[in-house]
Motif scaffolding. Structure first.
Motif, PDB file in Angstrom:
ATOM      1  N   THR A  11      -6.288   3.153   9.443  1.00  0.00           N
ATOM      2  CA  THR A  11      -5.468   2.139  10.098  1.00  0.00           C
ATOM      3  C   THR A  11      -5.887   1.887  11.551  1.00  0.00           C
ATOM      4  O   THR A  11      -5.898   0.753  12.003  1.00  0.00           O
ATOM      5  N   HIS A  14      -2.610  -8.379   0.506  1.00  0.00           N
ATOM      6  CA  HIS A  14      -1.975  -9.050   1.646  1.00  0.00           C
ATOM      7  C   HIS A  14      -2.565  -8.607   2.987  1.00  0.00           C
ATOM      8  O   HIS A  14      -2.047  -8.953   4.033  1.00  0.00           O
ATOM      9  N   LYS A  15      -3.633  -7.846   2.949  1.00  0.00           N
ATOM     10  CA  LYS A  15      -4.303  -7.524   4.217  1.00  0.00           C
ATOM     11  C   LYS A  15      -5.562  -8.392   4.310  1.00  0.00           C
ATOM     12  O   LYS A  15      -5.458  -9.574   4.609  1.00  0.00           O
ATOM     13  N   ASP A  64      -4.664  -3.514  -1.112  1.00  0.00           N
ATOM     14  CA  ASP A  64      -3.709  -4.551  -0.686  1.00  0.00           C
ATOM     15  C   ASP A  64      -4.398  -5.906  -0.672  1.00  0.00           C
ATOM     16  O   ASP A  64      -5.439  -6.065  -0.019  1.00  0.00           O
ATOM     17  N   GLY A 121       0.810  -1.209   0.000  1.00  0.00           N
ATOM     18  CA  GLY A 121       0.000   0.000   0.000  1.00  0.00           C
ATOM     19  C   GLY A 121       0.848   1.265   0.000  1.00  0.00           C
ATOM     20  O   GLY A 121       0.463   2.285  -0.589  1.00  0.00           O
ATOM     21  N   SER A 122       2.001   1.198   0.639  1.00  0.00           N
ATOM     22  CA  SER A 122       2.855   2.397   0.695  1.00  0.00           C
ATOM     23  C   SER A 122       3.321   2.776  -0.705  1.00  0.00           C
ATOM     24  O   SER A 122       3.280   3.952  -1.088  1.00  0.00           O
ATOM     25  N   ASP A 161      -7.091   5.578  -0.626  1.00  0.00           N
ATOM     26  CA  ASP A 161      -6.220   4.538  -0.081  1.00  0.00           C
ATOM     27  C   ASP A 161      -7.105   3.458   0.545  1.00  0.00           C
ATOM     28  O   ASP A 161      -7.564   3.581   1.679  1.00  0.00           O
TER      29      ASP A 161
HETATM   30  C1  LIG Z   1      -4.675   2.634   5.335  1.00  0.00           C
HETATM   31  C2  LIG Z   1      -3.316   2.075   5.030  1.00  0.00           C
HETATM   32  N1  LIG Z   1      -2.688   2.476   3.915  1.00  0.00           N
HETATM   33  C3  LIG Z   1      -1.465   2.013   3.583  1.00  0.00           C
HETATM   34  C4  LIG Z   1      -0.816   1.109   4.387  1.00  0.00           C
HETATM   35  C5  LIG Z   1       0.537   0.626   4.009  1.00  0.00           C
HETATM   36  O1  LIG Z   1       0.432  -0.616   3.413  1.00  0.00           O
HETATM   37  P1  LIG Z   1       1.694  -1.567   3.217  1.00  0.00           P
HETATM   38  O2  LIG Z   1       2.042  -2.073   4.576  1.00  0.00           O
HETATM   39  O3  LIG Z   1       1.164  -2.631   2.310  1.00  0.00           O
HETATM   40  O4  LIG Z   1       2.772  -0.760   2.597  1.00  0.00           O
HETATM   41  C6  LIG Z   1      -1.441   0.664   5.568  1.00  0.00           C
HETATM   42  C7  LIG Z   1      -0.768  -0.291   6.444  1.00  0.00           C
HETATM   43  O5  LIG Z   1      -1.205  -0.649   7.493  1.00  0.00           O
HETATM   44  C8  LIG Z   1      -2.725   1.165   5.891  1.00  0.00           C
HETATM   45  O6  LIG Z   1      -3.356   0.808   7.011  1.00  0.00           O
END
Ligand SMILES: Cc1ncc(COP(=O)(O)O)c(C=O)c1O
Length: 469
Positions: free
Chosen positions: A231, A287-288, A285, A136-137, A256
């Motif tokens: 998050t 992987h979540k 994602d 996600g990042s 996001d």
């Molecule tokens: C809302 C949100 N965006 C982005 C991310 C980042 O995702 P990643 O860990 O796959 O880079 C997270 C990670 O917890 C998240 O909660």
């Protein structure tokens, strides 16, 4: 140089590792880093070792890693074990395909394109494209890059040239937006944290006010980043009113959905992400909530072709040949060169259970969430700290009105620590100045009785610590 062992032997060793694992591993087994360093031989040496020692090392690796497949792992936004995806992950390593060109990843490329088509259908991007990313990042970074490219395409070649670009996210957004602003030369000071309402959702009025303030300073607003499933508390920012504002000021609108986008699988709960098609890009994602082994994620983009415009450059002399499969070379849509073929594991799990399987899973987890919230609200020592729109439950043990915020924080941290030692991995978090226990429901093996047990364990740990019972 001969290989230490064949693929078949490596499979036999894997089988040995798996068969010798204890039936139930500890959820949070690792001692402190210095203690673990004492326990394990991590050193690398001049001479190699035999296969038996490698099997032992692999077993120890698993033994000390948190067992995220268990229901009692409530700590993070991923958990559970998706076995079709695991199979895909093992085959992916065997193929060692890399995603820059069709030539070296033919099947994975077609699978990635099929996944992107399916994801775009769920989001409502009828002509969209996308590319899989490391998480996600990175997806949020690419979204900001696309926004920058759309607004100021010259930055790709000439750099920022003294402009101050300004991006907006809510004060509940994930910290990856800060990293994106840093990496893209926007500057983290130019990422404005817009205030959220009492439900943790971005406040559109505050957004418009922040945009006007940036304009008044002569700055260039270019990006609004909403979150679908924040998050800490799992809030969904309002897309429709934010989209009107983004249109009015000609800004890119990103969502996001790293954690919360899979809600789109469920006809019962997809309303949380209503109007997703109004966004310009979406992070998702796998992987979540889809429980695919890390890493597997995608950036979906409404305007087809823009990813290639913003990300391509170089490699034409030796890598991206103009042949009949040129249009299938996903590398030009990516900021990576070598990229793991993450598509197979996602594709395998989707193929195995279908979209309906993910929908059922999500509906079941919502049922567990509702039960959890009802239980918390019925127990006098427990208190909800935020609304639970999605699958995050933020609550705390609060035995008396007399304890101040700092004491409650310490008490709830101590509960998390105690539960961890007992084999339940939960974590603490802070929301709008109040700290408590953040429970994440992502493992579809979870049942209402597991929630009851976990809440009882919190209360008895709290009683023991606070009342010395
Ligand atoms: C809302 C949100 N965006 C982005 C991310 C980042 O995702 P990643 O860990 O796959 O880079 C997270 C990670 O917890 C998240 O909660």
């Amino acid at each position: 140089m001969s290989k230490p062992f064949s693929v078949k032997q490596s499979l036999a060793m894997l089988q040995q590792v798996i068969e010798q694992l204890p039936a139930k591993r500890k959820v949070a087994p690792a001692p402190s880093a210095p203690e673990l360093q004492e326990t394990l031989d991590i050193s690398l040496n001049n001479q190699g070792v035999d296969t038996e020692q490698l099997v032992c090392a692999a077993k120890a690796y698993l033994e000390y890693n948190p067992d995220v497949s268990q229901v009692a792992f409530y700590k993070l936004l991923y958990s559970g074990l998706n076995t079709p995806a695991l199979l895909g992950d093992w085959v992916t390593s065997l193929s060692n395909a890399t995603m820059h060109t069709y030539q070296v990843s033919p099947v994975a490329t077609l699978m990635e394109l099929e996944l992107i088509k399916q994801w775009n259908n769920l989001v409502g991007f009828t002509q969209g494209d996308g590319v899989m990313v490391s998480g996600g990042s990175q997806a949020n970074l690419i979204a900001m890059l696309l926004a920058r490219h759309k607004r100021c395409p010259d930055i790709k070649t000439k750099g920022l040239q003294g402009q101050t670009l300004v991006a907006f996210v809510s004060d509940q957004a994930h910290y990856s937006s800060l990293k994106a602003a840093n990496v893209l030369g926007i500057g983290s000071d130019n990422l404005i944290a817009v205030s959220s309402d009492d439900q943790g959702r971005l406040d559109p009025q505050a957004l418009e006010f922040a945009i006007q303030s940036a304009l008044a300073k002569g700055h260039t607003p270019f990006f609004v980043g909403l979150t679908a499933g924040t998050t800490v508390i799992g809030a969904y920012d309002p897309i429709q009113p934010s989209s009107l504002i983004a249109k009015k000021y000609d800004l890119w609108l990103h969502v996001d959905g790293a954690w919360g986008a899979p809600v789109l699988f469920s006809s019962e709960h997809r309303h949380l992400l209503a109007d997703s098609e109004l966004a310009d890009s979406v992070t998702w994602d796998a992987h979540k909530l889809m429980n695919v082994p890390v890493t597997a994620a995608v950036i979906l983009v409404k305007q087809s072709g823009l990813l290639r415009q913003a990300c391509s450059g170089g490699g034409g002399d030796y890598l991206f040949h103009s042949d009949e499969n040129e249009a299938y070379n996903l590398g030009e849509r990516s900021i990576q060169c070598g990229r793991r073929a993450d598509a197979l594991k996602v594709w395998m799990s989707w193929k195995a259970i279908g979209s309906q399987g993910f929908s059922d899973k999500i509906d079941h987890l919502f049922d567990c969430k509702t039960h959890c919230v009802e239980q918390i609200e019925s127990i006098s020592e427990l208190q909800m700290l935020a609304p639970a729109a999605y699958l995050n439950v933020l609550f705390r043990y609060q035995p008396s009105e007399e304890l101040d915020e700092q004491q409650l924080r310490q008490l709830n941290i101590a509960i998390c620590k105690k539960l961890k030692a007992q084999g339940t991995y939960i974590d603490y978090a802070t929301y709008k100045g109040r700290s408590g226990i953040r429970l994440i429901l992502a493992n579809s093996d979870c049942q209402r009785s597991d929630i009851d047990d976990m809440l009882l364990a919190c209360i008895s740990a709290g009683d023991e610590i606070y009342k010395g019972k």
